[in-house]
Design an enzyme around this catalytic site. Structure first.
Site, mmCIF file in Angstrom:
data_model
loop_
_atom_site.group_PDB
_atom_site.id
_atom_site.type_symbol
_atom_site.label_atom_id
_atom_site.label_comp_id
_atom_site.label_asym_id
_atom_site.label_seq_id
_atom_site.Cartn_x
_atom_site.Cartn_y
_atom_site.Cartn_z
ATOM 1 N N ASP A 141 0.888 -1.169 0.000
ATOM 2 C CA ASP A 141 0.000 0.000 0.000
ATOM 3 C C ASP A 141 0.922 1.214 0.000
ATOM 4 O OD1 ASP A 141 -1.597 2.157 0.624
ATOM 5 O OD2 ASP A 141 -2.850 1.044 2.031
ATOM 6 N N SER A 156 -0.795 13.030 -15.018
ATOM 7 C CA SER A 156 -2.007 13.020 -15.854
ATOM 8 C C SER A 156 -2.012 14.293 -16.685
ATOM 9 C CB SER A 156 -3.229 13.002 -14.948
ATOM 10 O OG SER A 156 -4.409 13.270 -15.678
ATOM 11 N N TYR A 192 -8.184 15.259 -7.030
ATOM 12 C CA TYR A 192 -7.353 14.396 -7.880
ATOM 13 C C TYR A 192 -6.393 15.236 -8.722
ATOM 14 C CZ TYR A 192 -6.065 11.412 -11.791
ATOM 15 O OH TYR A 192 -5.345 10.735 -12.741
ATOM 16 N N LYS A 215 -2.110 15.380 -9.099
ATOM 17 C CA LYS A 215 -1.393 15.168 -10.369
ATOM 18 C C LYS A 215 -0.494 16.371 -10.687
ATOM 19 C CE LYS A 215 -2.495 11.316 -10.494
ATOM 20 N NZ LYS A 215 -1.653 10.138 -10.743
HETATM 21 N N1 NAP Z 1 -7.374 6.045 -16.498
HETATM 22 C C1 NAP Z 1 -7.204 7.346 -16.718
HETATM 23 O O1 NAP Z 1 -8.063 7.995 -17.353
HETATM 24 C C2 NAP Z 1 -5.938 8.031 -16.266
HETATM 25 C C3 NAP Z 1 -5.590 9.249 -16.896
HETATM 26 C C4 NAP Z 1 -4.446 9.910 -16.456
HETATM 27 C C5 NAP Z 1 -3.648 9.380 -15.456
HETATM 28 N N2 NAP Z 1 -4.008 8.186 -14.865
HETATM 29 C C6 NAP Z 1 -3.163 7.678 -13.790
HETATM 30 O O2 NAP Z 1 -2.726 6.385 -14.111
HETATM 31 C C7 NAP Z 1 -2.417 5.669 -12.911
HETATM 32 C C8 NAP Z 1 -2.991 4.276 -13.001
HETATM 33 O O3 NAP Z 1 -4.409 4.352 -13.068
HETATM 34 P P1 NAP Z 1 -5.294 3.404 -14.003
HETATM 35 O O4 NAP Z 1 -5.982 4.253 -14.982
HETATM 36 O O5 NAP Z 1 -4.499 2.255 -14.480
HETATM 37 O O6 NAP Z 1 -6.423 2.953 -12.942
HETATM 38 P P2 NAP Z 1 -6.724 1.518 -12.289
HETATM 39 O O7 NAP Z 1 -7.008 0.525 -13.355
HETATM 40 O O8 NAP Z 1 -7.780 1.798 -11.267
HETATM 41 O O9 NAP Z 1 -5.365 1.136 -11.573
HETATM 42 C C9 NAP Z 1 -4.916 1.766 -10.390
HETATM 43 C C10 NAP Z 1 -3.784 0.949 -9.812
HETATM 44 O O10 NAP Z 1 -3.276 1.636 -8.655
HETATM 45 C C11 NAP Z 1 -3.241 0.715 -7.572
HETATM 46 N N3 NAP Z 1 -3.424 1.410 -6.306
HETATM 47 C C12 NAP Z 1 -4.412 2.261 -5.934
HETATM 48 N N4 NAP Z 1 -4.219 2.663 -4.670
HETATM 49 C C13 NAP Z 1 -3.087 2.052 -4.224
HETATM 50 C C14 NAP Z 1 -2.374 2.051 -3.001
HETATM 51 N N5 NAP Z 1 -2.774 2.768 -1.941
HETATM 52 N N6 NAP Z 1 -1.241 1.298 -2.903
HETATM 53 C C15 NAP Z 1 -0.819 0.572 -3.953
HETATM 54 N N7 NAP Z 1 -1.456 0.510 -5.138
HETATM 55 C C16 NAP Z 1 -2.581 1.249 -5.266
HETATM 56 C C17 NAP Z 1 -4.371 -0.290 -7.855
HETATM 57 O O11 NAP Z 1 -4.066 -1.549 -7.254
HETATM 58 P P3 NAP Z 1 -4.715 -2.157 -5.927
HETATM 59 O O12 NAP Z 1 -6.148 -1.708 -5.891
HETATM 60 O O13 NAP Z 1 -4.545 -3.634 -6.108
HETATM 61 O O14 NAP Z 1 -3.886 -1.613 -4.809
HETATM 62 C C18 NAP Z 1 -4.242 -0.433 -9.364
HETATM 63 O O15 NAP Z 1 -3.264 -1.371 -9.712
HETATM 64 C C19 NAP Z 1 -2.990 6.507 -11.752
HETATM 65 O O16 NAP Z 1 -1.937 7.180 -11.101
HETATM 66 C C20 NAP Z 1 -3.899 7.507 -12.459
HETATM 67 O O17 NAP Z 1 -3.989 8.709 -11.772
HETATM 68 C C21 NAP Z 1 -5.132 7.504 -15.259
#
Ligand code: NAP
Length: 268
Positions: free
Chosen positions: A54, A138, A151, A155
């Protein structure tokens, strides 16, 4: 290469692991859901290291870096990707919720980097670098979004940290890269709605969403050849840089988005 990926259990982190493994990278897969990490490791051949972590806990970030180095001897790239969003207005976000999202998205990044940097600084050069810290920020790091204020602020903090750290780390031979995806098809939006207790309208025609595979592909280009920033949708980089110069007109565009969310949440 040894690549540590936080948030590897889903979405962008998982897609990155799936594309790095066939290229011969040895991976440390970290997230809270160990079952998801083990399932992924099994799919990738089973030779990678899964660490439940975590990132909102400093101790767990420390242990992640220590165990990674103990197992593989070095870290070439640390990908600080773990994070989540929350659909909620700034005014409605409680002090605890603000602290909690910063603990994961920002301090999860700074803590992992804090423990990895001294180790990277002592490593032998490989392809001109001793190591790399890649921070998944992001597009929202450049311009705050209504209903995503908490959020967006995490970022923006990640972007500022990356900018400062990049210049500080240059003499150490450590590259620092920030990544700026636009909306990406992952569990992100479901989690953000659950976390904020609000709903978003279904994706409309004008909205661009990228696949996690596409984002991961661009991240790999930034690992193979370290650069300051990775923008998987290049047009977003220019549009958002311009947006910072004309905040008033951009507010009016953002108001449309806010009204849609106001309307949606009045209904539900
Ligand atoms: N999807 C979008 O539109 C988007 C756009 C821009 C940037 N991002 C960024 O991309 C990154 C990944 O997001 P995603 O889109 O792939 O979303 P996702 O599918 O929800 O994945 C999020 C990941 O972060 C992990 N996580 C969350 N809280 C955590 C914690 N406290 N400790 C360890 N792991 C944690 C989750 O794993 P567990 O739940 O197993 O811990 C999961 O593997 C994020 O930083 C997000 O801000 C996403």
């Amino acid at each position: 290469m040894i690549v540590v990926i936080t948030g590897a259990s889903s979405g962008i982190g998982k897609a990155l692991a799936e594309q790095l493994a066939p290229r011969g990278a040895e991976l440390v897969l970290a997230a809270r859901r160990l079952d998801k990490l083990e399932e992924l490791n099994h799919k990738l051949g089973g030779q990678h290291l899964c660490i439940p972590c975590d990132v909102s806990s400093t101790e767990e970030c420390k242990s992640l870096i220590e165990k990674s180095v103990e197992h593989f001897g070095r870290i070439d790239t640390l990908v600080c990707n773990a994070g989540y969003g929350m659909v909620r207005t700034v005014g409605e976000t409680s002090p605890e919720e603000f602290r909690r999202i910063f603990a994961t998205n920002v301090f999860g990044t700074t803590d992992c980097a804090h423990f990895a940097l001294p180790i990277m600084a002592k490593q032998e050069l490989r392809d001109g670098w001793r190591g790399q810290v890649m921070i998944v920020s992001s597009a929202a790091g450049r311009r705050g979004l209504p209903y995503f204020g908490a959020y967006s602020s995490t970022k923006a903090a990640q972007l500022s940290i990356a900018e400062a750290l990049r210049v500080e780390c240059r003499p150490l031979g450590i590259a620092v890269t920030s990544v700026h995806p636009v909306g990406t098809e992952t569990d992100f939006f479901d989690v953000a709605q659950q976390q904020g207790g609000k709903t978003m309208p279904a994706k409309h025609k004008a909205e661009i969403r990228q696949s996690a595979r596409r984002v991961a592909r661009e991240m790999i280009r930034g690992i193979a050849s370290p650069r300051a920033e990775v923008w998987p949708l290049r047009a977003a980089r220019w549009a958002l840089s311009l947006a910072t110069l004309i905040p008033g007109p951009v507010d009016r565009v953002m108001e449309k988005f806010r009204k849609e969310l106001d309307e949606q949440n009045r209904k539900s």
